[in-house]
Write a protein that holds these residues in place. Structure first.
Motif, PDB file in Angstrom:
ATOM      1  N   ARG A  36       0.818  -1.305   0.025  1.00 40.93           N
ATOM      2  CA  ARG A  36      -0.061  -0.076   0.037  1.00 40.93           C
ATOM      3  C   ARG A  36       0.790   1.282   0.004  1.00 40.93           C
ATOM      4  N   ALA A  37       1.989   1.248   0.666  1.00 35.63           N
ATOM      5  CA  ALA A  37       2.901   2.328   0.691  1.00 35.63           C
ATOM      6  C   ALA A  37       3.333   2.425  -0.604  1.00 35.63           C
ATOM      7  N   VAL A  38       3.754   1.472  -1.406  1.00 34.02           N
ATOM      8  CA  VAL A  38       4.324   1.527  -2.843  1.00 34.02           C
ATOM      9  C   VAL A  38       3.198   2.385  -3.598  1.00 34.02           C
ATOM     10  N   LEU A  39       2.006   1.738  -3.558  1.00 33.31           N
ATOM     11  CA  LEU A  39       0.686   2.303  -3.996  1.00 33.31           C
ATOM     12  C   LEU A  39       0.662   3.671  -4.049  1.00 33.31           C
ATOM     13  N   ALA A  40       0.858   4.233  -2.783  1.00 34.84           N
ATOM     14  CA  ALA A  40       0.693   5.466  -2.382  1.00 34.84           C
ATOM     15  C   ALA A  40       1.623   6.162  -3.008  1.00 34.84           C
ATOM     16  N   LEU A  41       2.832   5.882  -3.022  1.00 34.89           N
ATOM     17  CA  LEU A  41       4.227   6.721  -3.537  1.00 34.89           C
ATOM     18  C   LEU A  41       3.939   6.739  -5.030  1.00 34.89           C
ATOM     19  N   LEU A  42       3.357   5.822  -5.858  1.00 37.19           N
ATOM     20  CA  LEU A  42       3.335   5.773  -7.231  1.00 37.19           C
ATOM     21  C   LEU A  42       2.164   6.703  -7.444  1.00 37.19           C
TER      22      LEU A  42
END
Length: 132
Positions: A36-42
Motif C-alpha cells: 500500500r505504501a508503494v501504491l501511495a508513492l506511485l
C-alpha cells in the motif's frame, strides 16, 4: 521544555488524545503495508489506472484492488471514473493530518524538533501544527 502536540482534525474541534488516536490509527494502519505504501508513492507521482499500477509493481489486478480498498476507505486515495476505467489519485489533503501529527510528536524532543519541518516553519512564524 516539553510541548504538547497541538493537532486538531477539524476546524474548531478540540479532541482528547484518545479521540485523536481513534481517528488517526485507521489512516496509519491503511498505510502500514509495504504494497500500500508503494501504491501511495506511485499515486503521489501521478494518477494511475489499475493496469498502470500493475505494470509499475508487478502485482496482480486482484492484489492491487485489495490494497487500494483500505486506502480508499480512509480517503487517502480517490477514484476518478474515466471511460471504462477508473483512475486512482492520491488525496494529498488527507495525508496532511497524519503527517502533521507525526511531525508534531517528533518535534516534542530537541532532536526531533531540529529534524522536523515544524521547527523550520515555526522559526518562519508559521505554526503548521494545526489542521486548517
Amino acid at each position: 521544555m516539553a510541548r504538547e502536540p497541538d493537532i486538531r482534525l477539524l476546524e474548531g474541534e478540540e479532541l482528547s488524545d484518545r479521540e485523536r488516536a481513534h481517528r488517526l490509527v485507521p489512516k496509519l494502519r491503511a498505510l502500514a503495508d509495504e504494497n500500500r505504501a508503494v501504491l501511495a508513492l506511485l499515486l503521489a507521482e501521478r494518477p494511475r489506472t489499475v493496469k498502470e499500477l500493475q505494470e509499475a509493481t508487478g502485482l496482480s489486478q486482484t492484489l492491487i484492488s485489495h490494497h487500494l480498498r483500505p486506502l480508499r476507505e480512509q480517503a487517502l486515495v480517490k477514484v476518478i471514473p474515466r471511460g471504462r476505467s477508473n483512475v486512482y489519485a492520491i488525496c494529498c489533503e488527507e495525508f496532511g493530518t497524519p503527517v502533521r501529527w507525526l511531525a508534531s510528536l517528533a518535534a516534542l524532543t530537541p532532536e526531533g524538533a531540529r529534524a522536523s519541518c515544524l521547527s523550520r516553519d515555526m522559526e518562519d512564524g508559521n505554526d503548521v501544527r494545526q489542521v486548517d
